[in-house]
Write a protein that holds these residues in place. Structure first.
Motif, mmCIF file in Angstrom:
data_model
loop_
_atom_site.group_PDB
_atom_site.id
_atom_site.type_symbol
_atom_site.label_atom_id
_atom_site.label_comp_id
_atom_site.label_asym_id
_atom_site.label_seq_id
_atom_site.Cartn_x
_atom_site.Cartn_y
_atom_site.Cartn_z
ATOM 1 N N ALA A 1 0.932 -0.730 0.036
ATOM 2 C CA ALA A 1 0.068 -0.116 0.110
ATOM 3 C C ALA A 1 1.144 1.846 0.017
ATOM 4 C CB ALA A 1 -1.095 -0.105 1.242
ATOM 5 N N ALA A 2 1.895 1.496 0.676
ATOM 6 C CA ALA A 2 2.912 2.411 0.749
ATOM 7 C C ALA A 2 3.768 2.473 -0.942
ATOM 8 C CB ALA A 2 3.674 1.884 1.769
ATOM 9 N N LYS A 3 4.198 1.615 -1.243
ATOM 10 C CA LYS A 3 4.847 1.541 -2.288
ATOM 11 C C LYS A 3 3.703 2.332 -3.834
ATOM 12 C CE LYS A 3 7.362 -1.814 -2.321
ATOM 13 N NZ LYS A 3 6.956 -3.639 -2.619
ATOM 14 N N VAL B 1 1.016 4.476 5.968
ATOM 15 C CA VAL B 1 0.921 3.103 6.807
ATOM 16 C C VAL B 1 1.801 3.074 8.271
ATOM 17 C CG1 VAL B 1 0.394 2.129 4.010
ATOM 18 C CG2 VAL B 1 2.819 1.981 5.624
ATOM 19 N N LEU B 2 1.544 2.471 8.534
ATOM 20 C CA LEU B 2 1.092 2.352 10.100
ATOM 21 C C LEU B 2 1.398 1.206 10.510
ATOM 22 C CD1 LEU B 2 2.575 3.279 12.916
ATOM 23 C CD2 LEU B 2 -0.254 3.747 13.067
ATOM 24 N N ASP C 1 11.810 -8.825 0.334
ATOM 25 C CA ASP C 1 12.244 -7.757 -0.818
ATOM 26 C C ASP C 1 11.295 -6.837 -0.906
ATOM 27 O OD1 ASP C 1 14.509 -8.949 -1.684
ATOM 28 O OD2 ASP C 1 13.514 -10.821 -2.838
ATOM 29 N N PHE C 2 9.623 -6.813 -0.204
ATOM 30 C CA PHE C 2 8.675 -6.366 -0.214
ATOM 31 C C PHE C 2 8.572 -4.844 0.921
ATOM 32 C CE2 PHE C 2 7.167 -9.384 3.182
ATOM 33 C CZ PHE C 2 7.016 -8.528 3.687
ATOM 34 N N LEU D 1 7.236 2.635 5.549
ATOM 35 C CA LEU D 1 6.725 2.150 6.134
ATOM 36 C C LEU D 1 6.446 3.009 8.101
ATOM 37 C CD1 LEU D 1 4.927 -0.425 7.408
ATOM 38 C CD2 LEU D 1 7.293 -1.433 7.862
ATOM 39 N N ASN D 2 5.998 3.360 8.378
ATOM 40 C CA ASN D 2 5.545 3.954 9.911
ATOM 41 C C ASN D 2 6.144 3.246 10.882
ATOM 42 O OD1 ASN D 2 6.012 6.792 9.375
ATOM 43 N ND2 ASN D 2 4.202 6.384 8.695
#
Length: 455
Positions: free
Chosen positions: A46-48, A53-54, A74-75, A80-81
């Motif tokens: 989702a961040a990509k 995101v948390l 790899d992902f 990312l928080n």
């Protein structure tokens, strides 16, 4: 409410298209089943795509240590928080954690949140107080307007008893069984706030790339196609025996004793298609690609040459490594990439390594063949790698009833010689030769001989 994708291979398919936003999803399972990996991978994907995101982690480790561990995948996404809470503190004082978490969410305004795990929170409280806390947490989550994942180390019976299952919109359950051949991982949707998810168990793998899910094969109520177009089987004179060739989109089962040339029938079928411009796939559980190439070459079939032209692809899966759903996903992918029109599966007894229940095996093969037809594939299945003299159809009778064409190959003693014989047991939508037929195999392949009318 809108639907958002998880970005995890196979998960959106079994969810019926993604996850409703906002919603709260419980990711439960036994230890080591991959709950955290699934949740964090969903956040990173989702961040990509630009979402905020948390990751809320209940742990004794520092945020730096958590981030370092996740970076091995790899992902992993740097944006990312991550916020950590000491696990022993949240067991004793969950209310303070809830207030602090509320402040963090108000500041970051995340689109997705993962609380991992939720089960230790308030663990030291009496059950009634834990239930009240979970209702308070649910009320707080309702104000976040986000997709919220909760993970929990829970058995299926724990899930059914837990108050968490009452307050979430969806439950995804992961399990891991340690077997002789390795770990068997499965995932299923126990509850979801949309009606079109795929029920039942699906398998998945975990690697450095993260989780990849292989959805269980399902069929749709598509209209059955009436056979019309005939295609060349690639075996001289065999087309005459079946009155003009195999029907396009049909399924054929070649059953026979060891040494009757079952694989050769399949190779003729695939090579002829490639010669005619129809790409084909050979899925083999028995012979390696090198063995198939050598065998085909000795019989004058240009298998390797057609491979190099991109008209044939061999997919080899050793029996101990067979994962039925992963195998089907791989076939689908290659069929689409090649534009394949023919497929040979040698030998379906390989599924015995996967399915102890013959009924489940039959269901899998039936759905697989239906999928092949829906994808425009004419298929040939091999079965019966057994000693001469045995009844080769005994274990495959449930499967033989599924196919359009059934051909039985066996050795027959005639005088003082052992002859190879063929029986065309059935062919849907067409007349065919009813007599026992003799055939030979030499350096030029299969040669159909005389009818054995008196046997």
């Amino acid at each position: 409410m809108e639907t958002k994708f998880t970005g995890i291979p196979g998960l959106d398919e079994i969810l019926g298209g993604g996850i409703m936003a906002p919603s709260t999803i419980l990711i439960a399972g036994n230890p080591g089943s991959g709950r955290t990996t699934l949740g964090v991978q969903g956040l990173c994907e989702a961040a990509k795509n630009g979402e905020n995101v948390l990751y809320v982690c209940m742990t004794s480790k520092s945020e730096t240590a958590v981030r370092e561990a996740l970076s091995n995948y790899d992902f992993y996404e740097e944006s990312l928080n991550i916020r950590t809470f000491n696990v022993s503190s949240v067991e004793r004082d969950p209310l303070t954690m809830l207030v602090e978490l509320g402040n963090i969410v108000a500041s970051l305004k995340p689109d997705r949140v993962l609380i991992d795990p939720v089960t230790p929170i308030g663990f030291g409280f009496p059950e009634a107080e834990r239930r009240r806390f979970m209702y308070s947490l649910n009320s707080a989550i309702g104000e976040w307007n986000a997709i919220v994942y909760l993970t929990g180390t829970m058995s299926q019976s724990d899930v059914c008893r837990s108050v968490i299952s009452d307050v979430v919109e969806g439950i995804i359950y992961l399990s891991q069984e340690i077997e002789r051949r390795g770990s068997k991982r499965s995932i299923k949707i126990m509850k979801m706030n949309r009606p079109n998810y795929i029920e039942g168990e699906h398998t998945f793998d975990i690697s450095s790339s993260g989780i990849e899910i292989y959805p269980r094969i399902t069929t749709h109520n598509t209209e059955q196609l009436s056979p019309e177009t005939r295609i060349d089987s690639g075996i001289p004179r065999f087309n005459e025996l079946i009155r003009g060739g195999l029907f396009e989109l049909s399924s054929t089962l070649i059953a026979g004793n060891t040494g009757t040339g079952k694989t050769l029938f399949g190779l003729h079928f695939i090579v002829q298609g490639a010669r005619d411009g129809d790409a084909g796939i050979i899925s083999t559980f028995e012979d390696s690609p090198a063995e198939l190439r050598r065998y085909a070459s000795s019989l004058g079939l240009e298998l390797e040459e057609l491979e190099q032209k991109g008209l044939i692809k061999i997919i080899y899966t050793p029996p101990p490594e067979i994962n039925a759903c992963r195998h089907t996903v791989e076939l689908r992918k290659n069929i689409e990439e090649m534009g394949a029109k023919r497929l040979l599966l040698d030998d379906i007894s390989g599924f015995d390594y996967v399915f102890a229940d013959p009924v489940v095996k039959r269901e899998h093969i039936a759905n697989m063949m239906r999928n092949f037809k829906d994808m425009g594939i004419t298929s040939m299945l091999i079965s019966g790698n057994r000693a001469a003299g045995n009844n080769v159809l005994t274990s495959e009778i449930p499967v033989s009833s599924l196919v359009d064409v059934l051909i039985l190959l066996k050795h027959v003693e005639i005088g003082k010689e052992i002859k190879k014989t063929m029986s065309i047991m059935k062919m849907h939508g067409s007349d065919h030769e009813k007599h026992l037929i003799q055939y030979d195999i030499d350096s030029e392949g299969i040669h159909i001989g005389e009818f054995l009318k008196d046997m």
